[in-house]
Design an enzyme around this catalytic site. Structure first.
Site, short mmCIF file in Angstrom:
data_model
loop_
_atom_site.label_atom_id
_atom_site.label_comp_id
_atom_site.label_asym_id
_atom_site.label_seq_id
_atom_site.Cartn_x
_atom_site.Cartn_y
_atom_site.Cartn_z
N ARG A 1 4.91 0.04 -6.26
CA ARG A 1 4.90 -0.77 -5.04
C ARG A 1 3.88 -1.90 -5.11
O ARG A 1 3.92 -2.82 -4.31
CB ARG A 1 4.61 0.11 -3.83
CG ARG A 1 5.61 1.23 -3.65
CD ARG A 1 5.26 2.07 -2.45
NE ARG A 1 5.37 1.29 -1.24
CZ ARG A 1 6.48 1.15 -0.54
NH1 ARG A 1 7.58 1.74 -0.95
NH2 ARG A 1 6.52 0.44 0.56
N GLY B 1 -0.39 -1.19 6.59
CA GLY B 1 -0.09 -2.09 7.72
C GLY B 1 -1.31 -2.90 8.10
O GLY B 1 -2.31 -2.93 7.37
N GLU C 1 8.09 -14.51 -11.57
CA GLU C 1 7.36 -13.37 -11.02
C GLU C 1 6.92 -12.35 -12.07
O GLU C 1 5.92 -11.67 -11.85
CB GLU C 1 8.15 -12.69 -9.90
CG GLU C 1 9.41 -11.98 -10.32
CD GLU C 1 10.14 -11.35 -9.14
OE1 GLU C 1 9.49 -10.93 -8.19
OE2 GLU C 1 11.38 -11.28 -9.20
N CYS D 1 0.82 -1.20 0.00
CA CYS D 1 0.00 0.00 0.00
C CYS D 1 0.87 1.27 0.00
O CYS D 1 2.00 1.24 0.49
CB CYS D 1 -0.86 0.04 1.25
SG CYS D 1 -1.83 -1.43 1.52
N LYS E 1 6.14 -4.32 -4.14
CA LYS E 1 7.58 -4.07 -4.09
C LYS E 1 8.14 -4.32 -2.71
O LYS E 1 9.21 -4.88 -2.55
CB LYS E 1 7.87 -2.63 -4.54
CG LYS E 1 9.35 -2.26 -4.52
CD LYS E 1 10.15 -3.07 -5.51
CE LYS E 1 11.63 -2.82 -5.44
NZ LYS E 1 12.40 -3.92 -6.04
N GLU F 1 17.58 -17.67 -8.37
CA GLU F 1 17.21 -16.28 -8.69
C GLU F 1 16.67 -16.18 -10.12
O GLU F 1 15.70 -15.46 -10.38
CB GLU F 1 18.44 -15.37 -8.47
CG GLU F 1 18.28 -13.92 -8.83
CD GLU F 1 17.20 -13.17 -8.04
OE1 GLU F 1 16.60 -13.74 -7.12
OE2 GLU F 1 16.95 -12.01 -8.40
N HIS G 1 17.47 -36.38 -8.42
CA HIS G 1 16.83 -36.97 -7.24
C HIS G 1 15.31 -36.76 -7.28
O HIS G 1 14.66 -36.78 -6.24
CB HIS G 1 17.43 -36.37 -5.97
CG HIS G 1 18.88 -36.70 -5.82
ND1 HIS G 1 19.33 -37.92 -5.37
CD2 HIS G 1 19.99 -35.98 -6.14
CE1 HIS G 1 20.67 -37.93 -5.39
NE2 HIS G 1 21.08 -36.76 -5.85
N LYS H 1 12.99 -14.79 -10.97
CA LYS H 1 12.77 -13.64 -11.87
C LYS H 1 11.79 -14.02 -12.97
O LYS H 1 10.88 -13.27 -13.28
CB LYS H 1 14.08 -13.19 -12.54
CG LYS H 1 15.06 -12.40 -11.73
CD LYS H 1 14.65 -11.00 -11.40
CE LYS H 1 13.91 -10.96 -10.09
NZ LYS H 1 14.72 -10.81 -8.90
N TRP I 1 -3.23 -2.53 -1.33
CA TRP I 1 -2.90 -3.91 -1.69
C TRP I 1 -3.68 -4.76 -0.71
O TRP I 1 -3.40 -4.75 0.49
CB TRP I 1 -1.40 -4.13 -1.56
CG TRP I 1 -0.88 -5.41 -2.10
CD1 TRP I 1 -0.55 -5.68 -3.41
CD2 TRP I 1 -0.56 -6.60 -1.37
NE1 TRP I 1 -0.07 -6.96 -3.51
CE2 TRP I 1 -0.06 -7.55 -2.29
CE3 TRP I 1 -0.66 -6.96 -0.02
CZ2 TRP I 1 0.34 -8.83 -1.90
CZ3 TRP I 1 -0.26 -8.23 0.36
CH2 TRP I 1 0.23 -9.14 -0.58
C1 F6R Z 1 11.98 -10.53 -6.12
C2 F6R Z 1 11.83 -9.57 -5.05
C3 F6R Z 1 11.46 -10.08 -3.70
C4 F6R Z 1 12.26 -9.34 -2.62
C5 F6R Z 1 11.78 -9.76 -1.23
C6 F6R Z 1 12.59 -9.09 -0.14
O1 F6R Z 1 12.36 -9.91 -7.31
O2 F6R Z 1 11.99 -8.41 -5.22
O3 F6R Z 1 11.64 -11.46 -3.60
O4 F6R Z 1 13.61 -9.64 -2.79
O5 F6R Z 1 10.44 -9.42 -1.08
O6 F6R Z 1 12.51 -7.70 -0.25
P1 F6R Z 1 13.56 -6.75 0.44
O7 F6R Z 1 14.87 -6.99 -0.21
O8 F6R Z 1 13.03 -5.39 0.22
O9 F6R Z 1 13.59 -7.14 1.90
#
Ligand code: F6R
Length: 610
Positions: free
Chosen positions: A27, A103, A490, A2, A605, A483, A506, A487, A76
């Protein structure tokens, strides 16, 4: 997640609020709303979907929203589906109080029951409406007092901005566990959950501390705790500038940030490397560097991409400093009754510095007496403030929801910390010099990967219709495989799994079928032959093998269907180079599938709820 924007000044509030909401779009959200104080009272407009949908709704009767005081929100969904009735601002049942809130109010059900018994009628499923109602119930003649009283009854996390019908010219903001900043403009205030909504107006701002309430009016501001004891905020200069948070010539923030990585990494390293002395200079570690060097155990924690960076750093710290390390999801660490001995150091890794799980893990570790360090991007964020010490990434604001340059910054800071601790334990000056010289050159290698964006696009186009992908790697490139898969899933919504290449046989090998894309992250290194063995296992079952391979590696050629070349470097730094290739794979896959890369579905975000 949010987003909050509030405005109090002399200009029309609506354009400022809408522009602020647009800055916060990255965000992640599913509905938006605004409340303006007008000559005839509060005008509230809320709509499901993007800020553009809210604008369209407002557009029909925008003249009704004239006023220079207002609050706005992107929501959100947590309590209640995305719907107009659940969007913010939420009001009390006399429409005397309007609230925007980030929150979660954890005891909202108890509070709601008590308020219902007093005759209040709720129209949404949100915890925020409960808060609005509670403030309204406690209001006598002063909004600030009512907000303080209400928040004394609340448990959970909040960043709020409140307006009261009978107090024109006043906004009250408060925070606990969810970020909120007050921008100090010329005869105006801009309040926002993220500095990106403030910098277009002013660089002067302060962040509210937990349990702090701030009353803003035309006369100025004052801050106090929930018991009305004055608190002095620390006014600072925001370092962010507009260029950093605008797209420029790029179609998406994610691509912009991928391309920024050489420069971002230079900024991470600048002033921190003394190659002559083989020394790493980390001002942030001055006071507790000793604790890291003497640690019996280091626990690295974070979520998502930050957790992947932790896996790379685990290998680095063990190899260079010979400190036993482990990586734990912050969400698991918190609830598993973790063992924290005297010489345990906890390192929290986070781009935003606001991730609720990571913050909670840190609180748990602190409570058990651990030394806590942060590897954080957002300056002054909650995690940065809670840790005993830390090292900032300095990669600049990351707007793209999919984390890219933050990962590179996290791994680079991990490398610096490992060399720092290694030098003070058992790493020779020669080895340290060699490593640091090479690390200084990594930005140029990343630039060479980024330059291949067009050819990676063409390669991905051949496989983009496939619904299942595997990502495999060994050693330092096993976290890179994780990773790469994260990527891809998502932003392109393709199902992808990442794992250590040896783990495939396995079980997951059963998934491999004709034409399934299997991406091997296989730069030259100690396990190269072993990876080639794993490649053969995939090919024998009809999988299509895409290899991220080092320049000059000819041995790989007969084993690969496709090759993405990356410059050769030491194994230990290879994730800084190979990851960038996989970021581009994911980016192009998502664009080719027609998805909004910067606003992927369901994602936020910064994940500020557990
Ligand atoms: C993936 C991504 C998330 C963040 C995770 C932690 O691309 O951005 O997996 O890495 O939510 O976020 P931070 O680093 O802000 O604690």
């Amino acid at each position: 997640m949010c987003g909050i924007v509030g405005y109090l000044g002399n200009r029309p509030a609506l354009p400022v609020l809408l522009e602020g909401l647009k800055r916060l779009e990255y965000r992640g959200y599913d509905s938006a709303g605004v409340a303006i104080r007008t000559a005839t009272g509060f005008q509230v407009c809320r709509e499901v979907g993007k800020v553009a949908a809210l604008e369209a709704k407002l557009g029909r009767d925008v003249a009704q929203y004239a006023g220079s005081e207002g609050i706005a929100h992107t929501r959100w969904a947590t309590h209640g589906v995305p719907a107009e009735r659940n969007a913010h601002p939420q009001c009390d049942d006399h429409s005397g109080i309007a609230v925007v809130h980030n929150g979660i109010i954890e005891n909202y059900q108890t509070l709601k029951k008590a308020l219902e018994q007093k005759g209040h009628v709720f129209t949404s499923e949100t915890d925020t409406e409960v808060l609005a109602m509670l403030i309204g119930e406690l209001y006598e003649d002063d909004l600030e007092t009512a907000v303080q009283a209400a928040l004394r009854e609340v448990t959970g996390a909040y960043a709020i901005v409140v307006m009261c019908e009978s107090e024109p010219g006043v906004l009250v903001a408060a925070r606990k566990g969810s970020p909120l900043m007050v921008g100090l403009g010329h005869e105006e205030f801009i309040i926002a959950s993220d500095p990106s909504a403030i910098v277009a107006h002013t660089q002067q701002a302060f962040a509210l501390e937990d349990f702090t309430v701030c009353r803003l009016s035309k006369e100025g501001y004052r801050t106090s705790n929930l018991h009305n004891v004055p608190v002095t905020p620390k006014v600072m200069q925001l370092e962010m500038d507009l260029e950093q948070i605008e797209l420029g010539d790029f179609p998406h923030f994610m691509l912009k940030e991928i391309f920024e990585q050489p420069e971002a990494l230079r900024n991470t390293l600048r002033g921190r490397i003394d190659t002559d002395r083989g020394e790493v200079i980390l001002g942030g570690l001055e006071l507790v560097g000793r604790d890291l060097v003497r640690a019996h155990r280091v626990v690295l924690t974070g979520q998502g991409t930050a957790w992947h960076a932790a896996l790379v750093i685990e290998y680095m710290l063990e190899e260079l400093a010979r400190i036993p390390c482990e990586v734990q999801y912050a969400s698991e660490f918190r609830y598993r009754n973790p063992i924290v001995e005297d010489e345990t150091v906890i390192v929290a890794i986070s781009q935003s510095g606001e991730t609720a799980d990571t913050l909670a893990a840190l609180e748990e570790a602190k409570m058990r007496g651990a030394t806590t360090l942060g590897i954080v991007n957002a300056v002054g964020s909650s995690i940065a403030r809670l840790t005993d010490a830390g090292v900032y990434l300095r990669v600049g604001p990351e707007i793209g929801v999919a984390s890219t340059k933050a990962f590179i910054g996290q791994v680079a800071v991990g490398a610096l910390m490992s060399i720092y601790a290694g030098r003070r334990r058992n790493l020779s000056i020669e080895a340290s010099r060699r490593l640091l010289t090479e690390l200084n050159g990594i930005p140029d290698l990343i630039a060479k990967v980024v330059a291949q964006s067009a050819s990676i696009h063409d390669l991905v186009a051949k496989y983009v219709s496939q619904e299942n992908w595997l990502f495999l790697g060994r050693g330092y490139n096993y976290p890179v495989a994780l990773e790469g898969a994260l990527k891809l899933k998502e932003i392109s919504y393709i199902h992808a799994e990442g794992m250590p290449a040896a783990e495939m046989k396995h079980g997951p090998i059963a998934l491999i079928h004709d034409g399934m894309p299997c991406v091997f992250v296989a730069p030259l290194g100690s396990q190269h032959d072993k990876v080639i063995g794993n490649i053969q296992e995939v090919r024998a079952r009809g999988g299509r093998v895409i290899v991220v391979a080092s320049e000059g590696d000819e041995e790989i050629v007969p084993h690969a269907d496709e090759i993405i070349r990356v410059p050769a470097c030491s194994e230990i730094f290879s994730p800084l180079v190979t990851t960038v290739a996989l970021q581009l794979v994911a980016y192009h896959a998502a664009v080719l599938r027609g998805h909004d890369v910067d606003k992927p579905r369901n994602l936020a975000k910064s994940v500020t709820v557990e």
